[in-house]
Write a protein that holds these residues in place. Structure first.
Motif, PDB file in Angstrom:
ATOM      1  N   VAL A 168       8.482  -4.089   5.248  1.00 56.17           N
ATOM      2  CA  VAL A 168       7.414  -4.187   4.246  1.00 56.17           C
ATOM      3  C   VAL A 168       7.375  -5.558   3.575  1.00 56.17           C
ATOM      4  O   VAL A 168       6.594  -5.779   2.664  1.00 56.17           O
ATOM      5  CB  VAL A 168       7.536  -3.076   3.178  1.00 56.17           C
ATOM      6  CG1 VAL A 168       7.438  -1.720   3.823  1.00 56.17           C
ATOM      7  CG2 VAL A 168       8.804  -3.206   2.373  1.00 56.17           C
TER       8      VAL A 168
ATOM      9  N   LEU B  11       5.597  -5.186   9.386  1.00 62.83           N
ATOM     10  CA  LEU B  11       5.227  -4.009  10.170  1.00 62.83           C
ATOM     11  C   LEU B  11       3.846  -4.184  10.798  1.00 62.83           C
ATOM     12  O   LEU B  11       3.638  -3.854  11.972  1.00 62.83           O
ATOM     13  CB  LEU B  11       5.265  -2.753   9.300  1.00 62.83           C
ATOM     14  CG  LEU B  11       4.894  -1.446   9.975  1.00 62.83           C
ATOM     15  CD1 LEU B  11       5.880  -1.120  11.090  1.00 62.83           C
ATOM     16  CD2 LEU B  11       4.865  -0.326   8.957  1.00 62.83           C
ATOM     17  N   THR B  12       2.905  -4.725  10.051  1.00 61.40           N
ATOM     18  CA  THR B  12       1.564  -4.977  10.576  1.00 61.40           C
ATOM     19  C   THR B  12       1.609  -5.984  11.717  1.00 61.40           C
ATOM     20  O   THR B  12       0.910  -5.823  12.721  1.00 61.40           O
ATOM     21  CB  THR B  12       0.639  -5.484   9.460  1.00 61.40           C
ATOM     22  OG1 THR B  12       0.690  -4.576   8.370  1.00 61.40           O
ATOM     23  CG2 THR B  12      -0.782  -5.617   9.937  1.00 61.40           C
TER      24      THR B  12
ATOM     25  N   ASN C  58       0.860  -1.171   0.000  1.00 67.41           N
ATOM     26  CA  ASN C  58       0.000   0.000   0.000  1.00 67.41           C
ATOM     27  C   ASN C  58       0.906   1.234   0.000  1.00 67.41           C
ATOM     28  O   ASN C  58       2.133   1.110  -0.003  1.00 67.41           O
ATOM     29  CB  ASN C  58      -0.994  -0.016   1.169  1.00 67.41           C
ATOM     30  CG  ASN C  58      -0.335  -0.095   2.519  1.00 67.41           C
ATOM     31  OD1 ASN C  58       0.831   0.230   2.679  1.00 67.41           O
ATOM     32  ND2 ASN C  58      -1.080  -0.545   3.507  1.00 67.41           N
ATOM     33  N   MET C  59       0.331   2.420   0.004  1.00 68.64           N
ATOM     34  CA  MET C  59       1.136   3.630  -0.144  1.00 68.64           C
ATOM     35  C   MET C  59       2.089   3.822   1.031  1.00 68.64           C
ATOM     36  O   MET C  59       3.219   4.273   0.850  1.00 68.64           O
ATOM     37  CB  MET C  59       0.219   4.849  -0.300  1.00 68.64           C
ATOM     38  CG  MET C  59       0.978   6.085  -0.692  1.00 68.64           C
ATOM     39  SD  MET C  59       2.004   5.833  -2.141  1.00 68.64           S
ATOM     40  CE  MET C  59       0.905   6.295  -3.414  1.00 68.64           C
ATOM     41  N   ARG C  60       1.666   3.455   2.242  1.00 71.18           N
ATOM     42  CA  ARG C  60       2.548   3.582   3.407  1.00 71.18           C
ATOM     43  C   ARG C  60       3.787   2.710   3.249  1.00 71.18           C
ATOM     44  O   ARG C  60       4.906   3.131   3.586  1.00 71.18           O
ATOM     45  CB  ARG C  60       1.781   3.185   4.669  1.00 71.18           C
ATOM     46  CG  ARG C  60       2.605   3.290   5.934  1.00 71.18           C
ATOM     47  CD  ARG C  60       1.853   2.809   7.135  1.00 71.18           C
ATOM     48  NE  ARG C  60       1.624   1.367   6.998  1.00 71.18           N
ATOM     49  CZ  ARG C  60       0.974   0.636   7.867  1.00 71.18           C
ATOM     50  NH1 ARG C  60       0.433   1.183   8.918  1.00 71.18           N
ATOM     51  NH2 ARG C  60       0.821  -0.655   7.691  1.00 71.18           N
ATOM     52  N   ASP C  61       3.624   1.503   2.707  1.00 72.94           N
ATOM     53  CA  ASP C  61       4.762   0.606   2.499  1.00 72.94           C
ATOM     54  C   ASP C  61       5.736   1.177   1.483  1.00 72.94           C
ATOM     55  O   ASP C  61       6.954   1.105   1.666  1.00 72.94           O
ATOM     56  CB  ASP C  61       4.280  -0.764   2.029  1.00 72.94           C
ATOM     57  CG  ASP C  61       3.356  -1.433   3.011  1.00 72.94           C
ATOM     58  OD1 ASP C  61       3.426  -1.101   4.206  1.00 72.94           O
ATOM     59  OD2 ASP C  61       2.553  -2.277   2.579  1.00 72.94           O
TER      60      ASP C  61
ATOM     61  N   ILE D 225       6.212   4.317   0.786  1.00 71.28           N
ATOM     62  CA  ILE D 225       6.897   5.467   1.387  1.00 71.28           C
ATOM     63  C   ILE D 225       7.999   4.995   2.333  1.00 71.28           C
ATOM     64  O   ILE D 225       9.126   5.506   2.298  1.00 71.28           O
ATOM     65  CB  ILE D 225       5.881   6.375   2.107  1.00 71.28           C
ATOM     66  CG1 ILE D 225       4.976   7.066   1.083  1.00 71.28           C
ATOM     67  CG2 ILE D 225       6.582   7.404   2.984  1.00 71.28           C
ATOM     68  CD1 ILE D 225       3.803   7.811   1.685  1.00 71.28           C
ATOM     69  N   ILE D 226       7.712   4.009   3.182  1.00 69.27           N
ATOM     70  CA  ILE D 226       8.717   3.480   4.107  1.00 69.27           C
ATOM     71  C   ILE D 226       9.900   2.895   3.338  1.00 69.27           C
ATOM     72  O   ILE D 226      11.066   3.183   3.648  1.00 69.27           O
ATOM     73  CB  ILE D 226       8.102   2.425   5.043  1.00 69.27           C
ATOM     74  CG1 ILE D 226       7.147   3.076   6.030  1.00 69.27           C
ATOM     75  CG2 ILE D 226       9.175   1.639   5.790  1.00 69.27           C
ATOM     76  CD1 ILE D 226       6.350   2.094   6.849  1.00 69.27           C
TER      77      ILE D 226
ATOM     78  N   HIS E  20      -0.493  -8.496   6.662  1.00 69.35           N
ATOM     79  CA  HIS E  20      -0.130  -7.796   5.434  1.00 69.35           C
ATOM     80  C   HIS E  20       1.379  -7.832   5.240  1.00 69.35           C
ATOM     81  O   HIS E  20       1.879  -8.184   4.192  1.00 69.35           O
ATOM     82  CB  HIS E  20      -0.649  -6.357   5.472  1.00 69.35           C
ATOM     83  CG  HIS E  20      -0.199  -5.523   4.330  1.00 69.35           C
ATOM     84  ND1 HIS E  20      -0.579  -5.783   3.046  1.00 69.35           N
ATOM     85  CD2 HIS E  20       0.627  -4.457   4.280  1.00 69.35           C
ATOM     86  CE1 HIS E  20      -0.018  -4.898   2.242  1.00 69.35           C
ATOM     87  NE2 HIS E  20       0.723  -4.083   2.975  1.00 69.35           N
TER      88      HIS E  20
END
Length: 108
Positions: free
Chosen positions: A65, A75-76, A22-25, A27-28, A72
């Motif tokens: 990630v 991190l999740t 997803n977008m957060r992944d 970015i990280i 997921h």
């Protein structure tokens, strides 16, 4: 089909970028790889320990990630474990005999 609708197991993957992120992944991972790239360009090291320290931010971001089963990504899993162990757990009994216990209380 008796009016049943079966949802495929991978229906949520269509909401992810490349079926994994997803977008957060993104970015990280991007920030971690950028910091590693910047460290490699700015600091010229000739030993293995220095190289490991330069690549460490990208490695940590990639580890976070990385997709794992039943969650997921890593991190999740870490966030779920943190919330589980840091919060007071209050489990309400809703088992197969939940209604039997209530009916017994009313019949007294």
């Amino acid at each position: 089909m008796n009016n049943y609708y079966l949802i495929p197991a991978n229906s949520k993957k269509s909401l992810l970028i490349l079926g994994l992120f997803n977008m957060r992944d993104i970015i990280i991972l991007g920030i971690g790889l950028f910091i590693s790239f910047l460290a490699i360009v700015l600091f010229q090291t000739d030993n293995l320990a220095g190289l490991v320290l330069e690549v460490l931010p990208g490695g940590i971001a990639a580890f976070l990630v990385f997709p794992i089963p039943n969650y997921h990504n890593t991190l999740t899993l870490i966030i779920s474990m943190y919330f589980f162990f840091s919060r007071n757990q209050n489990y309400m009994w809703k088992g197969w005999c939940f209604l039997d216990d209530i009916s017994m209380e009313y019949n007294k």
